[in-house]
Write a protein that holds these residues in place. Structure first.
Motif, mmCIF file in Angstrom:
data_model
loop_
_atom_site.group_PDB
_atom_site.id
_atom_site.type_symbol
_atom_site.label_atom_id
_atom_site.label_comp_id
_atom_site.label_asym_id
_atom_site.label_seq_id
_atom_site.Cartn_x
_atom_site.Cartn_y
_atom_site.Cartn_z
ATOM 1 N N UNK A 127 0.203 3.121 3.131
ATOM 2 C CA UNK A 127 1.557 4.180 3.177
ATOM 3 C C UNK A 127 2.168 4.511 2.120
ATOM 4 N N UNK A 128 2.425 3.273 0.973
ATOM 5 C CA UNK A 128 2.800 3.647 0.020
ATOM 6 C C UNK A 128 2.052 4.467 -1.088
ATOM 7 N N UNK A 129 0.872 4.337 -1.248
ATOM 8 C CA UNK A 129 -0.065 5.170 -2.095
ATOM 9 C C UNK A 129 -1.005 5.601 -1.305
ATOM 10 N N UNK A 130 -1.077 6.870 -0.956
ATOM 11 C CA UNK A 130 -1.932 7.381 0.183
ATOM 12 C C UNK A 130 -3.310 7.252 -0.238
ATOM 13 N N UNK A 131 -3.686 7.188 -1.612
ATOM 14 C CA UNK A 131 -5.149 7.061 -2.021
ATOM 15 C C UNK A 131 -5.815 5.803 -2.173
ATOM 16 N N UNK A 132 -5.062 4.942 -1.976
ATOM 17 C CA UNK A 132 -5.295 3.402 -1.501
ATOM 18 C C UNK A 132 -5.822 3.106 -0.320
ATOM 19 N N UNK A 133 -6.804 2.081 -0.173
ATOM 20 C CA UNK A 133 -7.439 1.842 1.064
ATOM 21 C C UNK A 133 -7.866 0.518 1.219
ATOM 22 N N UNK A 134 -8.299 -0.031 2.414
ATOM 23 C CA UNK A 134 -8.690 -1.185 2.595
ATOM 24 C C UNK A 134 -10.270 -1.181 3.114
ATOM 25 N N UNK A 135 -10.730 -2.382 2.762
ATOM 26 C CA UNK A 135 -12.412 -2.733 3.354
ATOM 27 C C UNK A 135 -12.235 -4.079 3.904
ATOM 28 N N UNK A 147 -12.995 -14.405 5.824
ATOM 29 C CA UNK A 147 -13.145 -13.254 5.856
ATOM 30 C C UNK A 147 -12.022 -12.701 4.633
ATOM 31 N N UNK A 148 -12.464 -11.527 4.198
ATOM 32 C CA UNK A 148 -11.716 -11.016 3.213
ATOM 33 C C UNK A 148 -11.210 -9.586 3.520
ATOM 34 N N UNK A 149 -9.888 -9.445 3.365
ATOM 35 C CA UNK A 149 -9.478 -8.015 3.357
ATOM 36 C C UNK A 149 -9.196 -7.581 2.163
ATOM 37 N N UNK A 150 -9.794 -6.385 1.485
ATOM 38 C CA UNK A 150 -9.769 -5.953 0.024
ATOM 39 C C UNK A 150 -8.835 -4.722 0.443
ATOM 40 N N UNK A 152 -8.007 -1.853 -2.152
ATOM 41 C CA UNK A 152 -8.333 -0.860 -3.261
ATOM 42 C C UNK A 152 -7.539 0.219 -3.688
ATOM 43 N N UNK A 153 -7.397 0.621 -5.153
ATOM 44 C CA UNK A 153 -6.763 1.705 -5.596
ATOM 45 C C UNK A 153 -7.461 2.938 -5.598
ATOM 46 N N UNK A 154 -6.958 4.102 -5.870
ATOM 47 C CA UNK A 154 -7.854 5.413 -5.751
ATOM 48 C C UNK A 154 -9.295 5.511 -6.962
ATOM 49 N N UNK A 155 -9.131 4.406 -7.668
ATOM 50 C CA UNK A 155 -10.079 4.428 -8.547
ATOM 51 C C UNK A 155 -11.371 3.500 -8.006
ATOM 52 N N UNK A 156 -11.284 2.772 -6.972
ATOM 53 C CA UNK A 156 -11.983 1.969 -6.312
ATOM 54 C C UNK A 156 -12.069 0.658 -6.796
ATOM 55 N N UNK A 157 -10.873 0.309 -7.466
ATOM 56 C CA UNK A 157 -10.811 -0.981 -7.961
ATOM 57 C C UNK A 157 -10.035 -1.942 -7.034
ATOM 58 N N UNK A 158 -10.407 -3.507 -6.981
ATOM 59 C CA UNK A 158 -9.614 -4.122 -6.060
ATOM 60 C C UNK A 158 -8.303 -4.344 -6.528
ATOM 61 N N UNK A 159 -7.254 -4.143 -5.890
ATOM 62 C CA UNK A 159 -5.816 -4.534 -6.330
ATOM 63 C C UNK A 159 -5.676 -5.884 -6.041
ATOM 64 N N UNK A 160 -6.044 -6.469 -4.828
ATOM 65 C CA UNK A 160 -5.744 -7.776 -4.271
ATOM 66 C C UNK A 160 -6.715 -7.940 -2.714
ATOM 67 N N UNK A 161 -6.728 -9.268 -2.550
ATOM 68 C CA UNK A 161 -7.591 -9.555 -1.075
ATOM 69 C C UNK A 161 -6.613 -10.774 -0.496
ATOM 70 N N UNK A 162 -6.914 -10.721 0.809
ATOM 71 C CA UNK A 162 -6.360 -11.701 1.598
ATOM 72 C C UNK A 162 -7.670 -12.628 2.324
ATOM 73 N N UNK A 163 -7.515 -13.725 2.012
ATOM 74 C CA UNK A 163 -8.612 -14.682 2.862
ATOM 75 C C UNK A 163 -8.170 -15.162 4.183
ATOM 76 N N UNK A 164 -9.212 -15.294 5.095
ATOM 77 C CA UNK A 164 -8.874 -15.769 6.378
ATOM 78 C C UNK A 164 -9.887 -16.901 6.807
ATOM 79 N N UNK A 165 -9.328 -17.646 7.530
ATOM 80 C CA UNK A 165 -10.212 -18.672 8.115
ATOM 81 C C UNK A 165 -10.501 -18.524 9.613
ATOM 82 N N UNK A 166 -11.704 -18.856 10.175
ATOM 83 C CA UNK A 166 -11.934 -18.627 11.449
ATOM 84 C C UNK A 166 -11.487 -19.707 12.161
ATOM 85 N N UNK A 167 -10.421 -19.542 13.387
ATOM 86 C CA UNK A 167 -10.033 -20.721 14.222
ATOM 87 C C UNK A 167 -10.415 -20.782 15.501
ATOM 88 N N UNK A 168 -11.126 -19.826 15.958
ATOM 89 C CA UNK A 168 -11.565 -19.641 17.287
ATOM 90 C C UNK A 168 -12.900 -18.620 17.105
#
Length: 287
Positions: A127-135, A147-150, A152-168
């Motif tokens: 919502x801050x930068x409408x052209x950014x998106x997540x995968x 699991x990784x939540x990527x 991306x910025x409008x140029x299709x480059x990864x800004x950051x990612x969140x890593x997850x561990x399966x618990x169930x």
């Protein structure tokens, strides 16, 4: 107590708890995805992303601090994800989100190739930068799957990612907070203990990952608070027995090596802050 369903969320939800590691980008988004390839992607991803996931930063930090209150800062943003592909549509599925471990939310995961070899497109907007998106994608290292939540910025480059561990292994009907509750119980409380009362009598007490307690007279369930977003009187580690019924008893707790200390609750003069009361129970983990 928490987890009200809502539809519109602030952009800050996915900004916290992210690494700054850059990764190569693979331009596969432009590929046309047929019904057959969508089914193939569903079958490919199901063994790796099905289940309930909690941010890995929280799990690592909680193992160190032994304090849900101290480690709660690691639950900012998308604290947990719940994915059930058993009832997925042919082209998408809904992913449940625990936002800040305080609110329930969701986004759609499409069975369309993302920019990474093992990622899929989502409709979660920035919502801050409408052209950014997540995968959303997965990563395998040895016998461990993350699991990784990527982001991306409008140029299709990864800004950051969140890593997850399966618990169930599967999504439950106990609410989006349950994965965080489950792993907190498992890491801190679950196990067998000896309780010695003031008369010197020893009892065998057991706690399990699901919040059940046995051998403790008058108590059947326990609950460790992990949501510290709202106050007042919510600024120390809280431990409750028989939560949600008339016989509920609320305490504070500390873990010192193999000992679980449970204290009565006192309050500050202005009734805003919690304070440590007298020690109520001292339970020593069995060898």
């Amino acid at each position: 107590m928490k987890y009200r369903l809502f539809l519109v969320l602030a952009a800050t939800a996915f900004i916290s708890c992210k690494s700054k590691t850059k990764a190569p980008v693979y331009d596969t988004v432009s590929q046309k995805t047929s019904a057959g390839s969508q089914l193939n992607l569903l079958q490919q991803f199901k063994p790796f992303i099905q289940g309930v996931w909690v941010t890995s930063d929280y799990i690592v930090d909680l193992s160190r601090t032994k304090s849900p209150y101290i480690s709660s800062k690691k639950l900012a943003g998308a604290a947990a994800l719940a994915i059930n592909l058993d009832s997925a549509e042919k082209d998408s599925t809904v992913v449940g989100v625990s936002l800040n471990n305080h609110e329930g939310a969701s986004f759609t995961l499409f069975f369309k190739p993302g920019h990474q070899p093992n990622s899929l497109k989502t409709n979660w907007p920035d919502y801050e930068v409408n052209s950014n998106f997540y995968e959303l994608g997965y990563q395998i290292a040895g016998s461990d799957t993350s699991l990784l939540l990527y982001h991306y910025n409008k140029n299709n480059h990864i800004i950051s990612s969140v890593k997850y561990t399966r618990v169930l292994p599967k999504q439950t009907d106990k609410g989006m907070e349950y994965g965080i509750t489950y792993i907190t119980n498992k890491l801190l409380i679950s196990g067998n203990y000896e309780l010695t009362d003031t008369n010197g009598t020893t009892s065998k007490i057991s706690f399990n990952n699901e919040g059940k307690v046995s051998g403790f007279a008058g108590y059947e369930t326990y609950y460790v608070n992990t949501d510290f977003v709202a106050g007042p009187q919510n600024d120390l580690d809280q431990f409750s027995f028989n939560i949600g019924v008339q016989q509920q008893k609320d305490y504070l707790f500390k873990i010192n090596k193999d000992t679980l200390n449970i204290y009565n609750i006192d309050f500050s003069a202005d009734s805003v802050h919690l304070k440590w009361g007298e020690l109520k129970y001292k339970l020593v983990r069995s060898k």
